[in-house]
Design an enzyme around this catalytic site. Structure first.
Site, PDB file in Angstrom:
ATOM      1  CB  SER A 147      -0.840   0.011   1.289  1.00 27.57           C
ATOM      2  OG  SER A 147      -1.360   1.301   1.534  1.00 27.57           O
ATOM      3  CE1 TYR A 160      -3.654  -2.150   5.226  1.00 26.47           C
ATOM      4  CE2 TYR A 160      -2.864   0.028   4.592  1.00 26.47           C
ATOM      5  CZ  TYR A 160      -3.459  -1.178   4.260  1.00 26.47           C
ATOM      6  OH  TYR A 160      -3.855  -1.406   2.959  1.00 26.47           O
TER       7      TYR A 160
HETATM    8  N1  NAD Z   1      -8.693  -0.847  -1.536  1.00 26.79           N
HETATM    9  C1  NAD Z   1      -7.693  -0.003  -1.366  1.00 26.79           C
HETATM   10  O1  NAD Z   1      -7.829   1.205  -1.497  1.00 26.79           O
HETATM   11  C2  NAD Z   1      -6.320  -0.543  -1.013  1.00 26.79           C
HETATM   12  C3  NAD Z   1      -5.253   0.351  -1.010  1.00 26.79           C
HETATM   13  C4  NAD Z   1      -3.985  -0.125  -0.693  1.00 26.79           C
HETATM   14  C5  NAD Z   1      -3.806  -1.443  -0.396  1.00 26.79           C
HETATM   15  N2  NAD Z   1      -4.866  -2.299  -0.400  1.00 26.79           N
HETATM   16  C6  NAD Z   1      -4.600  -3.703  -0.064  1.00 26.79           C
HETATM   17  O2  NAD Z   1      -5.114  -4.514  -1.084  1.00 26.79           O
HETATM   18  C7  NAD Z   1      -5.511  -5.763  -0.551  1.00 26.79           C
HETATM   19  C8  NAD Z   1      -6.933  -6.067  -0.983  1.00 26.79           C
HETATM   20  O3  NAD Z   1      -7.777  -5.031  -0.547  1.00 26.79           O
HETATM   21  P1  NAD Z   1      -9.286  -4.880  -1.050  1.00 26.79           P
HETATM   22  O4  NAD Z   1      -9.597  -3.440  -1.020  1.00 26.79           O
HETATM   23  O5  NAD Z   1      -9.476  -5.667  -2.287  1.00 26.79           O
HETATM   24  O6  NAD Z   1     -10.028  -5.544   0.200  1.00 26.79           O
HETATM   25  P2  NAD Z   1     -11.378  -6.401   0.277  1.00 26.79           P
HETATM   26  O7  NAD Z   1     -11.800  -6.310   1.696  1.00 26.79           O
HETATM   27  O8  NAD Z   1     -12.342  -6.008  -0.807  1.00 26.79           O
HETATM   28  O9  NAD Z   1     -10.873  -7.885  -0.032  1.00 26.79           O
HETATM   29  C9  NAD Z   1     -10.015  -8.552   0.831  1.00 26.79           C
HETATM   30  C10 NAD Z   1     -10.353 -10.029   0.782  1.00 26.79           C
HETATM   31  O10 NAD Z   1      -9.422 -10.709   1.630  1.00 26.79           O
HETATM   32  C11 NAD Z   1     -10.112 -11.684   2.332  1.00 26.79           C
HETATM   33  N3  NAD Z   1      -9.405 -12.010   3.564  1.00 26.79           N
HETATM   34  C12 NAD Z   1      -9.292 -11.262   4.695  1.00 26.79           C
HETATM   35  N4  NAD Z   1      -8.590 -11.905   5.630  1.00 26.79           N
HETATM   36  C13 NAD Z   1      -8.242 -13.104   5.075  1.00 26.79           C
HETATM   37  C14 NAD Z   1      -7.516 -14.212   5.567  1.00 26.79           C
HETATM   38  N5  NAD Z   1      -7.006 -14.237   6.790  1.00 26.79           N
HETATM   39  N6  NAD Z   1      -7.357 -15.277   4.734  1.00 26.79           N
HETATM   40  C15 NAD Z   1      -7.888 -15.277   3.487  1.00 26.79           C
HETATM   41  N7  NAD Z   1      -8.573 -14.244   2.975  1.00 26.79           N
HETATM   42  C16 NAD Z   1      -8.758 -13.165   3.771  1.00 26.79           C
HETATM   43  C17 NAD Z   1     -11.491 -11.078   2.623  1.00 26.79           C
HETATM   44  O11 NAD Z   1     -12.457 -12.075   2.919  1.00 26.79           O
HETATM   45  C18 NAD Z   1     -11.765 -10.350   1.304  1.00 26.79           C
HETATM   46  O12 NAD Z   1     -12.458 -11.164   0.376  1.00 26.79           O
HETATM   47  C19 NAD Z   1      -5.321  -5.658   0.978  1.00 26.79           C
HETATM   48  O13 NAD Z   1      -4.073  -6.230   1.314  1.00 26.79           O
HETATM   49  C20 NAD Z   1      -5.295  -4.152   1.205  1.00 26.79           C
HETATM   50  O14 NAD Z   1      -4.543  -3.827   2.348  1.00 26.79           O
HETATM   51  C21 NAD Z   1      -6.123  -1.881  -0.699  1.00 26.79           C
END
Ligand code: NAD
Length: 254
Positions: A147, A160
């Site tokens: 991130s 985080y």
């Molecule tokens: N959305 C953003 O703006 C953003 C920005 C920077 C980084 N990220 C990173 O991107 C990644 C995905 O984010 P997203 O926005 O798609 O989130 P999201 O919540 O839409 O999806 C995350 C998925 O991970 C699954 N998950 C959570 N804990 C788990 C575990 N212990 N084992 C298996 N699966 C698990 C959840 O069930 C969910 O389906 C994350 O690592 C997040 O930190 C997201």
């Protein structure tokens, strides 16, 4: 390594960036195994995605469950790619509002999910890829998700940011560790992406977030992440790198 006909595991594949990546893998002709929590709607999503997609339940912080889920992907002709998207945040500060020491439990929870989960993706994914024959000059590739908070964490993101900076730190080391096996490792550091979490935000909050992104002045589309992830898997010369995908945003303190 062209993904056509190859097996790719996508963690966190039931939602957001993982789901968008799964769609891209299928669009390139690859097979995708969605790995997500046993209680998620992964089964339903895999059905919706159609031929080429299967769901393998597994918590990425539970090595046995995660290994079993990766085996599902490995049994589909050999695991060639892992895109590790499972992760989350949990707000906390060094000191809480009353001036008491911040919660170690909240710190550990996020480190375990994001950092240890990512190391699990690396070690368990690479273990399977290392058994395979070379395709051209490689066996497989891993893409982790950090991130921009790895670089400019905001107030409330101490856990985080630490977890995501750890992922950035592991990237070059893992690429070096796995070089002799022909396995590449890269990381994407997204900015503010338009995933289900942000869809719940009020319109005005969303607009003010968009205004913080220089160009293009909008949230990132999950498909833009999915495209980058599949491009990284396919581009055999890209290794040991963290790529920001963020419209040139540099996060303010809050
Ligand atoms: N959305 C953003 O703006 C953003 C920005 C920077 C980084 N990220 C990173 O991107 C990644 C995905 O984010 P997203 O926005 O798609 O989130 P999201 O919540 O839409 O999806 C995350 C998925 O991970 C699954 N998950 C959570 N804990 C788990 C575990 N212990 N084992 C298996 N699966 C698990 C959840 O069930 C969910 O389906 C994350 O690592 C997040 O930190 C997201």
């Amino acid at each position: 390594m062209e993904l056509k006909g190859l097996s790719v595991a996508v963690t966190g594949g039931a939602s957001g960036l993982g789901l968008a990546t799964a769609r891209r893998v299928l669009a390139t002709g690859g097979n995708v195994t969605l790995i997500d929590l046993p209680g998620s709607n992964g089964e339903e999503i895999a059905k919706e995605l159609g031929d080429g997609a299967v769901f393998a339940p597994g918590d990425v912080t539970d090595s046995e469950q995660f290994a079993a889920a990766l085996d599902v992907a490995h049994e589909r002709g050999g695991l060639r790619g892992v895109v590790h998207c499972a992760g989350a945040g949990r707000k906390m500060r060094v000191l809480d509002k009353e001036g008491k020491a911040g919660s170690l439990e909240d710190f550990e929870f996020v480190i375990r999910l994001n950092l240890i989960g990512s190391f699990n993706a690396l070690r368990l994914g690479a273990e399977r890829m290392a058994e395979l024959d070379l395709i051209e000059d490689e066996r497989g590739a891993v893409v982790m998700t950090a991130s921009v908070a790895a670089f400019e964490g905001q107030i409330g993101q101490i856990n985080y940011s630490a977890s995501k900076a750890g992922i950035v730190g592991m990237t070059i080391v893992a690429a070096r560790d796995l070089a002799s096996k022909g396995i590449r490792v890269n990381t994407i550091a997204p900015g503010i992406m338009d995933t289900p979490l942000l869809a719940r935000l009020r319109d005005d909050v969303r607009k003010s977030l968009e205004a913080t992104v220089p160009n293009p002045s909008r949230l990132g589309r999950p498909d833009e992440f999915g495209r980058l992830a599949t491009d990284i898997l396919e581009n055999g010369y890209l290794n040991g790198e963290t790529i920001r995908l963020d419209g040139a945003i540099r996060m303010a303190p809050r």
